[in-house]
Scaffold this motif. Structure first.
Motif, PDB file in Angstrom:
ATOM      1  N   PRO A  77      -0.282  -9.033   5.881  1.00 51.12           N
ATOM      2  CA  PRO A  77       0.863  -8.116   5.846  1.00 51.12           C
ATOM      3  C   PRO A  77       0.539  -6.913   4.964  1.00 51.12           C
ATOM      4  CG  PRO A  77       1.521 -10.388   5.300  1.00 51.12           C
ATOM      5  CD  PRO A  77       0.027 -10.321   5.218  1.00 51.12           C
ATOM      6  N   ILE A  78       0.733  -5.721   5.500  1.00 49.95           N
ATOM      7  CA  ILE A  78       0.574  -4.488   4.732  1.00 49.95           C
ATOM      8  C   ILE A  78       1.953  -3.830   4.650  1.00 49.95           C
ATOM      9  CG2 ILE A  78      -0.579  -2.254   4.560  1.00 49.95           C
ATOM     10  CD1 ILE A  78      -2.903  -3.376   6.114  1.00 49.95           C
ATOM     11  N   ILE A  79       2.480  -3.769   3.444  1.00 47.45           N
ATOM     12  CA  ILE A  79       3.878  -3.373   3.238  1.00 47.45           C
ATOM     13  C   ILE A  79       3.946  -2.043   2.498  1.00 47.45           C
ATOM     14  CG2 ILE A  79       6.079  -4.064   2.207  1.00 47.45           C
ATOM     15  CD1 ILE A  79       5.170  -6.975   2.485  1.00 47.45           C
ATOM     16  N   ASN A  80       4.858  -1.206   2.930  1.00 43.17           N
ATOM     17  CA  ASN A  80       5.088   0.081   2.276  1.00 43.17           C
ATOM     18  C   ASN A  80       6.575   0.408   2.377  1.00 43.17           C
ATOM     19  OD1 ASN A  80       4.628   2.517   0.992  1.00 43.17           O
ATOM     20  ND2 ASN A  80       3.749   3.554   2.775  1.00 43.17           N
ATOM     21  N   GLU A  81       7.032   1.252   1.488  1.00 41.51           N
ATOM     22  CA  GLU A  81       8.413   1.731   1.622  1.00 41.51           C
ATOM     23  C   GLU A  81       8.479   2.671   2.816  1.00 41.51           C
ATOM     24  OE1 GLU A  81      12.255   2.743  -0.939  1.00 41.51           O
ATOM     25  OE2 GLU A  81      10.350   3.107  -1.936  1.00 41.51           O
ATOM     26  N   ASN A  82       9.575   2.598   3.551  1.00 47.12           N
ATOM     27  CA  ASN A  82       9.720   3.419   4.759  1.00 47.12           C
ATOM     28  C   ASN A  82      10.160   4.827   4.366  1.00 47.12           C
ATOM     29  OD1 ASN A  82       9.941   4.329   7.348  1.00 47.12           O
ATOM     30  ND2 ASN A  82      11.332   2.733   8.056  1.00 47.12           N
ATOM     31  N   ASP A  83       9.226   5.591   3.799  1.00 47.75           N
ATOM     32  CA  ASP A  83       9.537   6.909   3.256  1.00 47.75           C
ATOM     33  C   ASP A  83      10.004   7.900   4.308  1.00 47.75           C
ATOM     34  OD1 ASP A  83       8.877   6.309   0.546  1.00 47.75           O
ATOM     35  OD2 ASP A  83       6.757   6.466   1.043  1.00 47.75           O
ATOM     36  N   ALA A  84       9.659   7.673   5.545  1.00 48.42           N
ATOM     37  CA  ALA A  84      10.021   8.622   6.599  1.00 48.42           C
ATOM     38  C   ALA A  84      11.518   8.618   6.895  1.00 48.42           C
ATOM     39  CB  ALA A  84       9.243   8.319   7.875  1.00 48.42           C
ATOM     40  N   VAL A  85      12.216   7.539   6.563  1.00 46.58           N
ATOM     41  CA  VAL A  85      13.633   7.450   6.919  1.00 46.58           C
ATOM     42  C   VAL A  85      14.548   7.156   5.732  1.00 46.58           C
ATOM     43  CG1 VAL A  85      13.063   6.667   9.241  1.00 46.58           C
ATOM     44  CG2 VAL A  85      13.539   4.975   7.463  1.00 46.58           C
TER      45      VAL A  85
ATOM     46  N   SER B 167       0.827  -1.211   0.000  1.00 49.01           N
ATOM     47  CA  SER B 167       0.000   0.000   0.000  1.00 49.01           C
ATOM     48  C   SER B 167       0.856   1.253   0.000  1.00 49.01           C
ATOM     49  CB  SER B 167      -0.932   0.005   1.208  1.00 49.01           C
ATOM     50  OG  SER B 167      -1.699   1.197   1.238  1.00 49.01           O
ATOM     51  N   SER B 168       0.748   2.048  -1.055  1.00 46.74           N
ATOM     52  CA  SER B 168       1.335   3.381  -1.075  1.00 46.74           C
ATOM     53  C   SER B 168       0.446   4.316  -0.264  1.00 46.74           C
ATOM     54  CB  SER B 168       1.432   3.881  -2.519  1.00 46.74           C
ATOM     55  OG  SER B 168       2.139   2.990  -3.337  1.00 46.74           O
ATOM     56  N   GLY B 169       0.795   5.605  -0.261  1.00 54.19           N
ATOM     57  CA  GLY B 169      -0.151   6.581   0.263  1.00 54.19           C
ATOM     58  C   GLY B 169       0.220   7.304   1.529  1.00 54.19           C
ATOM     59  N   SER B 170       1.358   7.001   2.128  1.00 48.35           N
ATOM     60  CA  SER B 170       1.650   7.660   3.408  1.00 48.35           C
ATOM     61  C   SER B 170       1.872   9.161   3.235  1.00 48.35           C
ATOM     62  CB  SER B 170       2.869   7.006   4.074  1.00 48.35           C
ATOM     63  OG  SER B 170       4.021   7.095   3.246  1.00 48.35           O
ATOM     64  N   VAL B 171       2.596   9.558   2.189  1.00 47.20           N
ATOM     65  CA  VAL B 171       2.834  10.991   1.961  1.00 47.20           C
ATOM     66  C   VAL B 171       1.523  11.696   1.623  1.00 47.20           C
ATOM     67  CG1 VAL B 171       3.996  12.690   0.517  1.00 47.20           C
ATOM     68  CG2 VAL B 171       5.235  10.644   1.251  1.00 47.20           C
ATOM     69  N   ALA B 172       0.762  11.119   0.699  1.00 48.78           N
ATOM     70  CA  ALA B 172      -0.518  11.720   0.302  1.00 48.78           C
ATOM     71  C   ALA B 172      -1.483  11.799   1.477  1.00 48.78           C
ATOM     72  CB  ALA B 172      -1.133  10.913  -0.839  1.00 48.78           C
ATOM     73  N   ALA B 173      -1.456  10.766   2.339  1.00 50.49           N
ATOM     74  CA  ALA B 173      -2.367  10.743   3.486  1.00 50.49           C
ATOM     75  C   ALA B 173      -2.009  11.793   4.533  1.00 50.49           C
ATOM     76  CB  ALA B 173      -2.360   9.352   4.120  1.00 50.49           C
ATOM     77  N   GLY B 174      -0.739  12.117   4.655  1.00 50.71           N
ATOM     78  CA  GLY B 174      -0.309  13.084   5.662  1.00 50.71           C
ATOM     79  C   GLY B 174      -0.198  14.508   5.169  1.00 50.71           C
TER      80      GLY B 174
ATOM     81  N   ALA C 206       5.563  10.092   7.789  1.00 52.97           N
ATOM     82  CA  ALA C 206       5.469   9.622   9.175  1.00 52.97           C
ATOM     83  C   ALA C 206       4.063   9.829   9.726  1.00 52.97           C
ATOM     84  CB  ALA C 206       6.498  10.349  10.038  1.00 52.97           C
ATOM     85  N   ALA C 207       3.467  10.988   9.405  1.00 55.86           N
ATOM     86  CA  ALA C 207       2.119  11.275   9.893  1.00 55.86           C
ATOM     87  C   ALA C 207       1.072  10.456   9.148  1.00 55.86           C
ATOM     88  CB  ALA C 207       1.829  12.768   9.739  1.00 55.86           C
ATOM     89  N   GLY C 208       1.245  10.331   7.848  1.00 51.91           N
ATOM     90  CA  GLY C 208       0.241   9.657   7.032  1.00 51.91           C
ATOM     91  C   GLY C 208       0.234   8.154   7.162  1.00 51.91           C
ATOM     92  N   GLN C 209       1.377   7.567   7.501  1.00 54.14           N
ATOM     93  CA  GLN C 209       1.455   6.108   7.609  1.00 54.14           C
ATOM     94  C   GLN C 209       0.495   5.581   8.668  1.00 54.14           C
ATOM     95  OE1 GLN C 209       3.182   4.091   5.597  1.00 54.14           O
ATOM     96  NE2 GLN C 209       2.532   2.232   6.646  1.00 54.14           N
ATOM     97  N   ALA C 210       0.426   6.281   9.794  1.00 51.93           N
ATOM     98  CA  ALA C 210      -0.478   5.860  10.876  1.00 51.93           C
ATOM     99  C   ALA C 210      -1.935   5.936  10.418  1.00 51.93           C
ATOM    100  CB  ALA C 210      -0.255   6.734  12.104  1.00 51.93           C
ATOM    101  N   ASP C 211      -2.289   7.024   9.720  1.00 52.45           N
ATOM    102  CA  ASP C 211      -3.658   7.169   9.226  1.00 52.45           C
ATOM    103  C   ASP C 211      -3.986   6.093   8.203  1.00 52.45           C
ATOM    104  OD1 ASP C 211      -4.028   9.342  10.823  1.00 52.45           O
ATOM    105  OD2 ASP C 211      -3.835  10.845   9.242  1.00 52.45           O
ATOM    106  N   MET C 212      -3.011   5.809   7.335  1.00 51.60           N
ATOM    107  CA  MET C 212      -3.233   4.803   6.295  1.00 51.60           C
ATOM    108  C   MET C 212      -3.491   3.430   6.911  1.00 51.60           C
ATOM    109  SD  MET C 212      -0.695   3.723   3.197  1.00 51.60           S
ATOM    110  CE  MET C 212       0.204   2.565   4.214  1.00 51.60           C
ATOM    111  N   MET C 213      -2.693   3.054   7.890  1.00 51.99           N
ATOM    112  CA  MET C 213      -2.880   1.758   8.541  1.00 51.99           C
ATOM    113  C   MET C 213      -4.219   1.710   9.280  1.00 51.99           C
ATOM    114  SD  MET C 213      -0.544  -0.461   7.908  1.00 51.99           S
ATOM    115  CE  MET C 213      -1.016  -1.634   9.180  1.00 51.99           C
ATOM    116  N   ALA C 214      -4.586   2.823   9.910  1.00 47.23           N
ATOM    117  CA  ALA C 214      -5.866   2.867  10.624  1.00 47.23           C
ATOM    118  C   ALA C 214      -7.034   2.710   9.657  1.00 47.23           C
ATOM    119  CB  ALA C 214      -5.978   4.186  11.396  1.00 47.23           C
TER     120      ALA C 214
END
Length: 365
Positions: free
Chosen positions: A129-137, A51-58, A78-86
């Motif tokens: 398993p929900i996998i994403n690239e660790n864009d925050a780091v 699942s992509s979307g952490s940047v767009a979600a945050g 970092a902010a969007g990843q939590a929302d995406m998983m939720a």
């Protein structure tokens, strides 16, 4: 095309489906995908979700910045990843697990095997398993850069039967369908060549980082591992109804009849060369036929690499011959090359062994 006789699939979902307007996550387009995943699991098919979307979600949490800096994008992730998983968690009535990776993890053989084992353990215990690239780091040197190619690497690591890439168009067209009315959908591709790549110039999203070309790259990685790959329109709910019926709603890429062996596929498509061994243009050695590469064959060494790192073997004219695990560091190879006494070089190689091992080499065609 296979139906739910698939035993294990990887489903890739892009940013435009997760957060279509960069105003936080939306379940609007995800409901059909979640139901499809639930139906697959109910029919005995294991699923891994990329699942992509952490940047767009945050994005919306940062005061409407139009052109964020790299550091702000990492904060958005970092902010969007939590929302995406939720958001995903709310759509499933079974447990999920988050796995964040970088290319640095995947191209390291030990960590790659660790990722494989984690995926297998999660599936064995019934988790999604929900996998994403660790864009925050991640950094430019350590990132895959798009989740299309990441999904193909994950599909190979997971020993999947099929990879389903959800796009914003039905599949691969002869031309960009957003511009040309006479564009025609290609229902099946059995050979990915330059002509196929030439068709992939359009159909990009302004939300994600991957366009159609990265989806073709992902398909090429997957089918060489024997993984059936389908590019579909994730915005169309009927897509998943057709998939469950065993129908092809997009573009199907048929897998190799004789897939690459696992470690050779990893060497070719996942491991990243840390340097190059350059040989003469007239080099005609059979690198995969137990013919050792010697320091006399190597005319130049580029990059900084250690023992065990992957290197590219190429000719001076740029022709790529192989990717292989180096048994020497770049420092030692450069030191040997500087020695005028060839007996010294031969003595080192007799004691140390071949520069590259025929057990850890992937010939590039």
């Amino acid at each position: 095309m296979a139906d739910l006789h698939w035993k294990r699939i990887v489903v890739k979902v892009g940013s435009a489906l997760i957060a279509p307007h960069k105003q936080g996550c939306s379940s609007h387009y995800l409901l059909g995908i979640a139901q499809f995943i639930a139906n697959c699991r109910a029919n005995g098919c294991e699923v891994v979700l990329v699942s992509s979307g952490s940047v767009a979600a945050g994005w919306h949490r940062f005061n409407g910045i139009d052109k964020p800096s790299v550091s702000v994008k990492k904060a958005m992730a970092a902010a969007g990843q939590a929302d995406m998983m939720a958001t995903w968690d709310k759509l499933f009535d079974f447990p999920t697990a988050q796995l964040l990776v970088t290319h640095g993890d995947l191209r390291n053989r030990e960590r790659y095997i660790s990722i494989k084992n984690t995926i297998f353990s999660l599936l064995e215990h019934g988790l999604l398993p929900i996998i994403n690239e660790n864009d925050a780091v991640t950094t430019d040197k350590l990132k895959v850069g798009d989740n299309d190619n990441l999904s193909a690497m994950v599909a190979a690591a997971a020993d999947a039967d099929a990879l389903i890439i959800c796009s914003d168009v039905k599949g691969l067209y002869t031309k960009n369908p957003n511009i040309h009315d006479d564009a025609k959908l290609i229902k099946q591709v059995s050979d990915i060549n330059d002509n196929i790549y030439s068709m992939a110039g359009g159909a990009t999203s302004d939300v994600g980082t991957g366009g159609m070309r990265t989806k073709i790259e992902a398909a090429e990685k997957a089918i060489s591992h024997g993984i059936e790959t389908v590019i579909v329109n994730g915005f169309d709910g009927d897509t998943f109804t057709q998939l469950l019926k065993g129908q092809n709603p997009g573009t199907l890429f048929t897998p190799f009849e004789h897939p690459m062996q696992e470690h050779l596929h990893w060497m070719t498509h996942t491991s990243q060369a840390q340097g190059e061994l350059i040989v003469e243009n007239d080099f005609d050695g059979n690198l995969d036929q137990h013919t050792p590469l010697t320091s006399d064959d190597v005319v130049a060494v580029t990059g900084n690499f250690s023992v065990g790192d992957t290197v590219l073997v190429r000719k001076g004219d740029g022709t790529k011959l192989a990717k292989a695990r180096s048994n020497y560091s770049s420092c030692l190879l450069n030191f040997i090359a500087e020695q005028e006494d060839r007996d010294f070089a031969n003595d080192v190689q007799q004691k140390t062994g071949a520069i590259i091992s025929d057990k850890n080499i992937a010939i590039l065609e």
